[in-house]
Design a protein around this motif. Structure first.
Motif, PDB file in Angstrom:
ATOM      1  N   UNK A 138       0.838  -1.200   0.000  1.00 12.68           N
ATOM      2  CA  UNK A 138       0.000   0.000   0.000  1.00 12.68           C
ATOM      3  C   UNK A 138       0.872   1.249   0.000  1.00 12.68           C
ATOM      4  N   UNK A 139       1.949   1.249   0.758  1.00 13.00           N
ATOM      5  CA  UNK A 139       2.867   2.395   0.737  1.00 13.00           C
ATOM      6  C   UNK A 139       3.335   2.667  -0.689  1.00 13.00           C
ATOM      7  N   UNK A 140       3.585   1.618  -1.421  1.00 13.30           N
ATOM      8  CA  UNK A 140       4.175   1.747  -2.750  1.00 13.30           C
ATOM      9  C   UNK A 140       3.136   2.060  -3.820  1.00 13.30           C
ATOM     10  N   UNK A 141       2.007   1.340  -3.770  1.00 15.36           N
ATOM     11  CA  UNK A 141       1.051   1.410  -4.886  1.00 15.36           C
ATOM     12  C   UNK A 141      -0.306   2.000  -4.533  1.00 15.36           C
ATOM     13  N   UNK A 559       3.675  10.396  -5.763  1.00 19.97           N
ATOM     14  CA  UNK A 559       3.502   9.865  -4.406  1.00 19.97           C
ATOM     15  C   UNK A 559       3.265   8.356  -4.411  1.00 19.97           C
ATOM     16  N   UNK A 560       2.970   7.792  -5.570  1.00 18.16           N
ATOM     17  CA  UNK A 560       2.801   6.345  -5.721  1.00 18.16           C
ATOM     18  C   UNK A 560       3.689   5.847  -6.848  1.00 18.16           C
ATOM     19  N   UNK A 561       3.988   4.566  -6.817  1.00 25.15           N
ATOM     20  CA  UNK A 561       4.739   3.928  -7.896  1.00 25.15           C
ATOM     21  C   UNK A 561       3.760   3.446  -8.982  1.00 25.15           C
ATOM     22  N   UNK A 562       4.251   3.293 -10.217  1.00 20.95           N
ATOM     23  CA  UNK A 562       3.404   2.748 -11.276  1.00 20.95           C
ATOM     24  C   UNK A 562       3.347   1.227 -11.235  1.00 20.95           C
ATOM     25  N   UNK A 563       2.241   0.675 -11.714  1.00 18.94           N
ATOM     26  CA  UNK A 563       2.118  -0.771 -11.884  1.00 18.94           C
ATOM     27  C   UNK A 563       2.846  -1.180 -13.154  1.00 18.94           C
TER      28      UNK A 563
END
Length: 581
Positions: A138-141, A559-563
């Motif tokens: 969740x922190x990442x995505x 603020x988030x990473x891409x899938x």
């Protein structure tokens, strides 16, 4: 002498099982361990769950801060430059689910064990790791699909599952960690997870999720901040851990990180290393050579350390024009135990050493974790590295209460001020901080406001200093919605210009900055050509990255990473994070 290594010797069995097929990660989880004959005894449950410990970070514990504004390298990472791209594969993205399959397989089979107390404890261990796994995702995505059972290869509905809401996933994470707290053993073990580790994780989860929601405008932040407070209080009131101190404030903070064996008085859980077992790391080599980008502390962090009387260094006139030996005088003792300052000696030696500007790009050379010289070679470090320590719990508690608006002076005295006591610093005052917020910090954290602005800023100061080089900084900035801090100018040590400099104040010249080639270069003195070996900005501060002018942070997506692309193609129900298309 180290004898545990998280019982790594027991891993030999699992390694034999999984190494017989190189495609292990593409198959079902540790189902190669037949559930018909395994999971019968307590030792089976212990053996299986030992494999979960590989989920914890290793060297990123000490070098992860280079993905932020805490450790500056000659060449910044993609995160710092703002140059991340949508990755192709799941592995490159961090979109891996193998650990979750292993955990859920265990939870589907552990009840076969005839030992009730073992079932209780190790099911708690498994749910601890599932909470940890999903918290990291969740922190990442952000939103991710929630799975709590084993997925069969032909289960198209599960395999094609869409992302579940952040609310659903994090509510389940709290449920899992509460189960772990209730069911795990309450003994202490610095190398294996227990009830106390679960409380520390809940404290971390609650603070992150609560502040992320508060600063990103997502409802429900109070629930998570209160979860942080409650978990922290239970751990604090248990009397199980304390802030490590021998009564020598000159070395206590440093020694906590250089001790070969983790100090269990404060460290709740550590990653264990051993030369005998050839399980080692590289922290000495990382800090004393130029091979890893010449890591250094930035000047804005050096500026953040208070004076020993509790006053602000940045309230001094022309604080950015004070030369090194004066700059580091009479400062919070954690500064001299984190970077080389006059009088510094390597452990086990008596020779004083100045900062080595051939090994640090900012001039402020890191010493946290640095051990005896015998461990200077590549991959020979053996001091244990902290994963959870009591100091973090105290900081979490104070910050959560400050963000809730319920912080009292007593709360500070039983938390942050215990860290101040270790290094003989004056206590943090709630009334004084809020009456006179620090403008220097306010310029760094532009989203802090309200009646508790001053104390929130001071707690952030304390957190950055205390937890420096422990891999918290990137996600601290993300949860505070302070991504723009990454693009503020990074600077290093102040030099008035070309000349000879004594960085130890001992009468010997350590560094010469020149424009014209000197006629001679005596051995033992570092010669740096201005504009080539060292670059000074218009204020005569080291510019550690003079060729990097394109750092950026996109508030709409970073603020988030891409899938990863492949997962979006394989599962049409997955959606990409905003503005990463």
């Amino acid at each position: 002498m180290k004898t545990n290594i998280i019982k790594y010797t027991l891993f030999a069995f699992l390694f034999v099982v999984i190494s017989c097929d190189d495609d292990y990660l593409d198959r079902s989880p540790l189902s190669e361990v037949s559930s018909d004959v395994f999971f019968q005894k307590a030792s089976d449950l212990e053996l299986y769950t030992n494999a979960f410990y590989f989920m914890f970070p290793e060297i990123s514990i000490y070098d992860g801060d280079a993905n932020s504004d805490n450790i500056i390298l000659y060449s910044p990472s993609d995160l710092v430059r703002g140059s991340r791209v949508v990755p192709t594969s799941a592995g490159d993205a961090g979109w891996n689910w193998d650990d979750l399959r292993d955990i859920n397989f265990f939870l589907a089979n552990y009840e076969k064990c005839i030992d009730e107390s073992a079932r209780k404890h190790y099911s708690g261990v498994a749910k601890f790791f599932r909470a940890y796994f999903y918290f990291e995702k969740v922190k990442r995505f952000g939103d991710v699909p929630w799975y709590e059972g084993v997925i069969e290869p032909d289960d198209e509905e599960a395999l094609q599952k869409a992302r579940d809401s952040r609310t659903l996933v994090m509510d389940n994470v709290l449920t899992d960690i509460d189960y772990a707290i209730t069911n795990m053993n309450n003994n202490t073990s610095v190398y294996t997870v227990t009830k106390w580790t679960a409380l520390a994780l809940k404290s971390r989860i609650g603070l992150f999720e609560g502040t992320f929601r508060k600063y990103h405008g997502i409802e429900g932040y109070e629930k998570f901040l209160n979860a942080c407070v409650n978990a922290s209080e239970e751990l604090m009131n248990s009397g199980t851990y304390n802030i490590y101190s021998t009564g020598n404030p000159e070395v206590d903070y440093r020694d906590l990180f250089t001790a070969h064996d983790a100090i269990g008085e404060e460290i709740i859980l550590a990653r264990q290393f051993s030369g005998e077992q050839s399980i080692d790391h590289n922290v000495n080599y990382y800090t004393i050579t130029s091979s890893y980008g010449m890591p250094g502390m930035p000047k804005d962090l050096v500026n953040s350390y208070l004076m020993t009387d509790g006053s602000r260094f940045t309230d001094k006139a022309d604080y950015n024009k004070i030369e090194f030996t004066e700059e580091v005088k009479s400062r919070d003792l954690r500064l001299t135990q984190t970077i080389r300052t006059p009088g510094y000696t390597r452990l086990g030696t008596s020779q004083t050493l100045p900062p080595d500007l051939a090994a640090t790009i900012t001039g402020y050379q890191l010493i946290k974790y640095v051990n005896e010289t015998v461990y200077d070679s590549y991959d020979t470090g053996i001091n244990d590295l902290p994963l959870f320590r009591f100091a973090e719990v105290l900081l979490n508690y104070a910050e959560a209460k400050a963000e809730l608006g319920t912080l009292t002076q007593n709360d500070l005295d039983i938390s942050v001020n215990k860290l101040r006591d270790r290094v003989n610093m004056p206590h943090m005052s709630l009334a004084e901080a809020n009456a006179n917020p620090d403008n220097f910090l306010a310029a760094q954290y532009v989203n802090v406001g309200g009646s508790n602005k001053g104390i929130v800023l001071e707690i952030r100061r304390e957190r950055r200093i205390e937890l420096f080089m422990e891999n918290f900084r990137w996600y601290d900035l993300m949860r505070w919605k302070e991504g723009q801090k990454i693009v503020q100018d990074f600077r290093g040590m102040y030099f008035p210009g070309p000349g000879s400099y004594d960085l130890e104040n001992d009468g010997d010249i350590d560094v010469v900055i020149y424009t014209e080639e000197p006629a001679s270069k005596p051995e033992g003195t570092l010669f740096l050509k201005l504009g080539e070996d060292i670059v000074l900005d218009e204020n005569n501060l080291i510019n550690p990255q003079p060729e990097i002018n394109d750092r950026k942070f996109d508030e709409s997506k970073d603020y988030l990473y891409p899938l990863p692309i492949t997962e979006l193609l394989l599962n049409s129900n997955l959606t990409q994070n905003p503005n990463w298309e």
